[in-house]
Design a protein around this motif. Structure first.
Motif, short mmCIF file in Angstrom:
data_model
loop_
_atom_site.label_atom_id
_atom_site.label_comp_id
_atom_site.label_asym_id
_atom_site.label_seq_id
_atom_site.Cartn_x
_atom_site.Cartn_y
_atom_site.Cartn_z
N ARG A 88 -7.73 -2.95 18.98
CA ARG A 88 -7.71 -1.49 18.90
C ARG A 88 -8.72 -0.99 17.87
NH1 ARG A 88 -5.80 1.78 22.31
NH2 ARG A 88 -4.46 3.05 20.98
N LEU A 89 -8.87 -1.72 16.78
CA LEU A 89 -9.93 -1.45 15.80
C LEU A 89 -10.89 -2.64 15.83
CD1 LEU A 89 -7.95 0.02 12.77
CD2 LEU A 89 -9.63 1.21 14.19
N PRO A 90 -12.05 -2.49 16.45
CA PRO A 90 -12.94 -3.65 16.64
C PRO A 90 -13.48 -4.19 15.33
CG PRO A 90 -14.03 -1.60 17.26
CD PRO A 90 -12.60 -1.26 17.03
N SER A 91 -13.62 -5.50 15.30
CA SER A 91 -14.17 -6.16 14.12
C SER A 91 -15.69 -6.01 14.10
CB SER A 91 -13.82 -7.65 14.16
OG SER A 91 -14.49 -8.28 15.24
N PHE B 30 -15.88 2.08 28.42
CA PHE B 30 -14.97 1.52 27.43
C PHE B 30 -13.58 1.23 27.99
CE2 PHE B 30 -16.92 3.05 23.11
CZ PHE B 30 -18.01 2.24 23.34
N HIS B 31 -13.25 1.75 29.16
CA HIS B 31 -11.95 1.47 29.82
C HIS B 31 -10.75 1.81 28.96
CE1 HIS B 31 -11.90 -0.76 33.78
NE2 HIS B 31 -13.19 -0.55 33.61
N GLY B 32 -10.91 2.68 27.97
CA GLY B 32 -9.78 3.02 27.12
C GLY B 32 -9.25 1.85 26.30
N ARG B 33 -10.11 0.89 26.01
CA ARG B 33 -9.66 -0.33 25.32
C ARG B 33 -9.56 -0.17 23.81
NH1 ARG B 33 -13.45 -4.19 29.18
NH2 ARG B 33 -12.03 -4.15 30.97
N PHE B 34 -10.02 0.96 23.28
CA PHE B 34 -10.02 1.17 21.84
C PHE B 34 -9.01 2.25 21.46
CE2 PHE B 34 -14.28 0.05 23.23
CZ PHE B 34 -14.65 -0.97 22.37
N SER B 35 -8.59 2.23 20.21
CA SER B 35 -7.93 3.40 19.65
C SER B 35 -8.99 4.48 19.45
CB SER B 35 -7.28 3.05 18.31
OG SER B 35 -8.28 2.73 17.35
N VAL B 36 -8.56 5.68 19.11
CA VAL B 36 -9.52 6.75 18.86
C VAL B 36 -10.48 6.36 17.73
CG1 VAL B 36 -9.79 9.16 18.15
CG2 VAL B 36 -7.93 8.53 19.70
N HIS C 196 -4.04 -6.65 42.45
CA HIS C 196 -3.51 -6.08 41.22
C HIS C 196 -4.48 -6.42 40.10
CE1 HIS C 196 0.28 -5.13 43.16
NE2 HIS C 196 0.31 -6.36 43.63
N ASN C 197 -4.67 -5.45 39.20
CA ASN C 197 -5.59 -5.73 38.10
C ASN C 197 -5.00 -6.80 37.18
OD1 ASN C 197 -4.26 -2.80 37.12
ND2 ASN C 197 -4.24 -4.39 35.56
N PRO C 198 -5.86 -7.52 36.47
CA PRO C 198 -5.36 -8.53 35.53
C PRO C 198 -4.49 -7.89 34.45
CG PRO C 198 -7.74 -8.73 35.87
CD PRO C 198 -7.33 -7.44 36.49
N VAL C 199 -3.60 -8.67 33.90
CA VAL C 199 -2.82 -8.26 32.73
C VAL C 199 -3.32 -9.08 31.55
CG1 VAL C 199 -0.55 -8.13 31.66
CG2 VAL C 199 -0.82 -7.57 34.09
N TRP C 200 -3.82 -8.42 30.55
CA TRP C 200 -4.40 -9.08 29.39
C TRP C 200 -3.42 -9.05 28.22
CZ3 TRP C 200 -10.08 -6.81 28.98
CH2 TRP C 200 -10.85 -7.35 30.01
N ARG C 201 -3.56 -10.05 27.35
CA ARG C 201 -2.78 -10.09 26.11
C ARG C 201 -3.70 -10.45 24.95
NH1 ARG C 201 2.64 -9.72 26.60
NH2 ARG C 201 3.50 -9.97 28.70
N HIS C 202 -3.36 -9.91 23.79
CA HIS C 202 -4.08 -10.26 22.57
C HIS C 202 -3.68 -11.67 22.13
CE1 HIS C 202 -5.87 -6.35 21.99
NE2 HIS C 202 -4.70 -5.75 22.08
N PRO C 203 -4.45 -12.26 21.24
CA PRO C 203 -4.11 -13.61 20.77
C PRO C 203 -2.69 -13.72 20.20
CG PRO C 203 -6.34 -13.08 20.12
CD PRO C 203 -5.77 -11.84 20.73
N ASP C 204 -2.14 -12.62 19.70
CA ASP C 204 -0.79 -12.70 19.16
C ASP C 204 0.29 -12.54 20.22
OD1 ASP C 204 -0.84 -10.01 19.82
OD2 ASP C 204 -0.49 -9.26 17.79
N GLY C 205 -0.13 -12.42 21.50
CA GLY C 205 0.82 -12.32 22.60
C GLY C 205 1.16 -10.92 23.03
N ALA D 225 -2.65 -6.14 25.95
CA ALA D 225 -4.00 -5.65 25.69
C ALA D 225 -4.47 -4.82 26.87
CB ALA D 225 -4.97 -6.81 25.45
N GLU D 226 -5.18 -3.73 26.61
CA GLU D 226 -5.69 -2.88 27.68
C GLU D 226 -6.75 -3.62 28.50
OE1 GLU D 226 -4.85 0.00 28.85
OE2 GLU D 226 -3.36 0.55 27.34
#
Length: 382
Positions: free
Chosen positions: A154-157, A185-191, A368-377, A380-381
């Protein structure tokens, strides 16, 4: 003239067509679908058709649109709006055939003779981005669109921001100053994350930044638009004039209504007129099939504030079928120096190969679109 039958066809790769038949032999086609929810929309199409259309005069398009969108206490949303959209396209197709004119003539006539289009390019690495853009330039395109990133915090490194910048730099180098690229950006970030990501793209001058925040945060998109000189676009997941109004008020530069999602030709025509009041351009969203593209082009040729048209030829989501597979004469979709020429056929201007459609009906696997997850499980958008 009365509507006698409404049919739907689920087709590879992930499309849904509808066919409206009349008692005097005129047939109209439309494309009502939500990617990943085609079966749900198909049910909604038949519910609406049975309640409002069968037995009615197909030429009362506006009255049908009002009833289909407002004739139920619970309204709106992507499923119902997409069902209405495809039916609306088919009704306009019938009207054009009945009056002997392309739909854009019924909307006031053409304002241009060709419509610029862009192609999708993929590639996670800068070298792959260059190669794919080079192929599109060889095909005559002067504009492309690519994803800004893959799975993203959500906050890119800093490392993630560097990757975004490297891909944009590769695109600009390959296109030169005369070409255009858009970044989705597909809405993958926070504002706040979107503000950071847009900032690193400034030096490369993208044509626009698409969907920097999720549609449910449209009321916050002004924090992005006010942070950058780059044009900001949104709209593929907004389904009505009331949905897009906050985006217009928050300073977006480009609206991207989808004619298979946002109530069809009827509502997207009104969305375009509303956008004109805010000096905002229209770039119809269209990663779908030939009927969605045909409907989008009818709008494009009658819309003064049209910018550019998305189209799906060669799109990576399409496995097992392509845009021309269900079209009797693909010439209407031939590209000329990165543009599509004004269609002159009656109605939507495209002739569907009905035999091919009926053969393919039911052969598509549910997409169906993929379902993504962050490394912590966590989710993810995509």
């Amino acid at each position: 003239m009365k509507i006698t039958r409404v049919e739907t066809f689920a087709l590879p790769p992930r499309w849904l067509f509808c066919r409206i038949e009349t008692d005097d032999g005129l047939v109209g086609w439309g494309e009502p679908v939500v990617e990943g929810r085609a079966d749900t929309v198909r049910t909604a199409v038949h519910e609406l058709a049975g309640q409002f259309l069968v037995g009615a005069d197909p030429l009362r398009i506006e009255d049908h649109w009002q009833l289909m969108t407002k004739g139920s206490f619970y309204r709106g949303g992507p499923v119902l709006s997409s069902a209405v959209a495809g039916l609306d396209q088919a009704l306009w197709d019938i009207a054009g055939k009945a009056y002997g004119a392309p739909v854009h003539q019924l909307l006031g006539g053409p304002v241009r003779e060709r419509a610029r289009a862009y192609s999708w390019v993929g590639g996670d690495e800068p070298a792959a981005v260059r190669d794919q853009i080079a192929a599109q330039m060889e095909a005559g395109f002067t504009a492309v669109k690519m994803n800004g990133s893959g799975r993203m915090d959500r906050l890119p490194s800093t490392a993630e921001l560097n990757e975004i910048a490297a891909r944009a730099e590769a695109a600009r180098e390959q296109l030169g100053p005369g070409g255009d690229f858009a970044v989705d950006f597909h809405g993958r970030f926070s504002v706040a994350g979107a503000v950071k990501a847009v900032g690193v793209l400034e030096p490369y001058g993208p044509m626009f930044i698409e969907e920097p925040v999720l549609p449910e945060y449209t009321h916050l998109i002004g924090r992005v638009t006010s942070s950058t000189t780059l044009p900001v676009a949104t709209g593929e997941r907004l389904f009505s004039r009331t949905d897009v109004l906050p985006a217009l008020q928050e300073g977006v530069a480009v609206l991207q209504p989808d004619l298979s999602h946002a109530g069809g030709i009827s509502e997207c025509r009104r969305i375009a007129s509303l956008a004109e009041m805010y000096d905002v351009a229209i770039a119809p969203h269209c990663p779908l099939g030939p009927l969605a593209l045909a409907a989008s082009l009818q709008l494009a040729f009658a819309t003064p504030n049209f910018l550019i048209q998305e189209q799906s030829i060669g799109l990576h989501y399409h496995a097992g079928a392509e845009l021309f597979d269900y079209v009797a004469d693909p010439e209407v979709f031939r590209f000329h120096e990165g543009h599509l020429l004004r269609p002159t056929g009656n109605g939507l201007g495209v002739e569907i190969d009905e035999k091919a459609v009926r053969r393919a009906d039911g052969s598509a696997e549910s997409w169906h679109n993929p379902v993504w997850r962050h490394p912590d499980g966590s989710f993810a958008e995509w």
